[in-house]
Enzyme design. Structure first.
Site, PDB file in Angstrom:
ATOM      1  CG  ASP A  81       0.492  -6.594   6.002  1.00 48.11           C
ATOM      2  OD1 ASP A  81      -0.389  -7.222   6.693  1.00 48.11           O
ATOM      3  OD2 ASP A  81       0.714  -5.557   6.106  1.00 48.11           O
TER       4      ASP A  81
ATOM      5  CE  LYS B 142      -6.629  -4.650  10.832  1.00 49.37           C
ATOM      6  NZ  LYS B 142      -7.015  -3.826  11.395  1.00 49.37           N
TER       7      LYS B 142
ATOM      8  CE1 TYR C 166      -2.275   2.848   6.305  1.00 48.99           C
ATOM      9  CE2 TYR C 166      -2.340   0.724   7.802  1.00 48.99           C
ATOM     10  CZ  TYR C 166      -2.236   2.051   7.707  1.00 48.99           C
ATOM     11  OH  TYR C 166      -1.900   2.611   8.664  1.00 48.99           O
TER      12      TYR C 166
END
Length: 454
Positions: free
Chosen positions: A264, A292, A164
């Site tokens: 990523d 994050k 994702y």
């Protein structure tokens, strides 16, 4: 978020039958119903719709715990979907943010604190020669692809099933493809994640199965691929490690064919090691995205990597903007977070507690006679019911018994432990021995109840 939850927002997961304990969340249910008059579904992210027994509403957070509007104290393994690494109210972060608020909120210009944050990031992350700040992992991924296309003069981007990289049209494909539409393993279909996506935006996005080096090498041989984009460890779904030699092989193939390798690291960055997965596995990409855990819950993201690539954002023809990029208050949180992580002591602390928790969950599920695998890293791991060996890729995860795991999560929530429905468990510095003990007591009872239910 980059990466968040791979659940398809257009098709929320089926929820398990009520356990009889849902009444303790009545105030949350009522608050969501009230909010739904102004917020679609009562929430501000489609990924929050699939949470059991319904979206919860919180009053405050402290340490390793959340406190909801019903007065419940919940041991938290969501951790904001991954950002909270130092604990919900890390004192060094709270202090830094409070001090910055006294100096101003938004300047419309540069600040020393953003340069300090960049200096710290470049010292910690192997690939990072320069940094561009952004507001979310989704944005950072789009910038990475723009830079890669500008540098190579090519259009095609390779991504992988189950990975994702944000909710925007160009990469929201095959994040959680259903078996009936995913196509053959050696030639996956490009499956859109949402209604309303622009088909034209994905024309140059191609999908492969992960952990298959030969497939990457064969595709790169065509000489038209701008970037290979991947989670270096598949932590958005499954906490699946790269196969031995896979990252090294992809790195070599990208170098050989002039393709930009993009990691990523929105989830793995600063979480599984101070320098992310690239430090842990010893493989350096050309570019990497972060978010994050970088700022302890503040909305900060970054694109880091080779200076010759990043310099394209400064006079090299690549446009990148954002009113809130390098927001001074968020940058203060970033500096405080990275300074706390730099010496590795936080990761060693979490590793000790996370390893004991992983082993304890595994032992209690086995004792209850529930087939399951517990895999990943002590800072973020995954529990999959119904498997007898760790999955190698997204398709391997589809053999898991998701309905039974959802019953387990509901039983845990009834015992005031909040774990993600998708199977991921995030840990923080605040998850100490006492919190692990409390969790394992809940796991034991929840496992026994699920086993009795069959």
């Amino acid at each position: 978020m980059g990466a968040t939850d791979p659940i398809d927002p257009a098709d929320p997961p089926a929820r398990s039958a009520p356990t009889g304990d849902d009444a303790r969340f009545d105030a949350s249910r009522e608050a969501i119903a009230h909010a739904a008059a102004w917020l679609p579904g009562g929430v501000s992210s489609s990924f929050r719709l699939g949470m059991a027994p319904h979206p919860l509403v919180f009053e405050r957070a402290s340490g390793a715990c959340l406190h909801d509007v019903d007065g419940n104290r919940l041991v938290d393994y969501y951790l904001g979907m991954g950002p909270i690494l130092l604990g919900h109210d890390a004192p060094e972060v709270v202090r830094a943010v409070s001090e910055q608020l006294g100096r101003g909120i938004l300047y419309g210009g540069q600040s020393r604190v953003e340069a300090r944050a960049a200096e710290l990031l470049c010292a910690m992350v192997p690939c990072a020669e320069q940094v561009r700040w952004a507001g979310s992992g989704t944005e950072a991924v789009q910038l990475a692809l723009r830079v890669a296309r500008a540098a190579t003069g090519r259009a095609v981007v390779l991504k992988f099933e189950g990975h994702y990289h944000g909710w925007l049209d160009s990469v929201a494909v095959s994040t959680s493809p259903a078996p009936g539409v995913a196509g053959p393993a050696d030639a996956p279909h490009r499956v859109h994640a949402s209604l309303g996506q622009d088909e034209a935006a994905t024309v140059h996005t191609e999908v492969l199965g992960w952990n298959e080096l030969g497939a990457v090498e064969r595709r790169l041989a065509g000489g038209d691929v701008a970037a290979v984009l991947m989670e270096p460890a598949m932590c958005n779904a499954g906490a699946i490690a790269p196969a031995p030699g896979y990252l090294e092989g992809v790195r070599a193939a990208c170098t050989r064919h002039g393709t930009v390798l993009v990691f990523d690291e929105v989830i793995t960055g600063f979480r599984i090691a101070p320098g992310g997965a690239q430090q842990r596995y010893g493989v350096t990409p050309d570019l990497a995205t972060f978010a994050k855990a970088i700022a302890s819950g503040f909305p900060v993201a970054a694109l880091a990597g080779r200076a010759d690539l990043l310099e394209r954002c400064a006079g090299g023809g690549v446009l990148h903007g954002g009113t809130y990029n390098a927001h001074p208050v968020a940058m203060a949180a970033t500096v405080a977070t990275l300074e706390a992580l730099a010496d590795g002591s936080v990761h060693r602390t979490i590793a000790a507690h996370g390893e004991r928790l992983m082993a304890g969950i595994d032992a209690r599920l086995r004792a209850a006679g529930i087939p399951a695998v517990v895999t990943g890293f002590p800072q973020v791991f995954h529990v999959a019911f119904g498997l007898d060996a760790p999955a190698r890729d997204w398709r391997g995860l589809q053999r898991a018994d998701r309905p039974r795991y959802l019953r387990f999560v509901r039983e845990l929530l009834a015992r005031r432990v909040r774990a993600l429905e998708r199977g991921a468990w995030f840990l923080s510095r605040a998850h100490d021995e006492a919190i692990v003990d409390e969790t394992l007591r809940a796991v034991e009872v929840a496992a026994e109840r699920v086993a009795r239910a069959g």
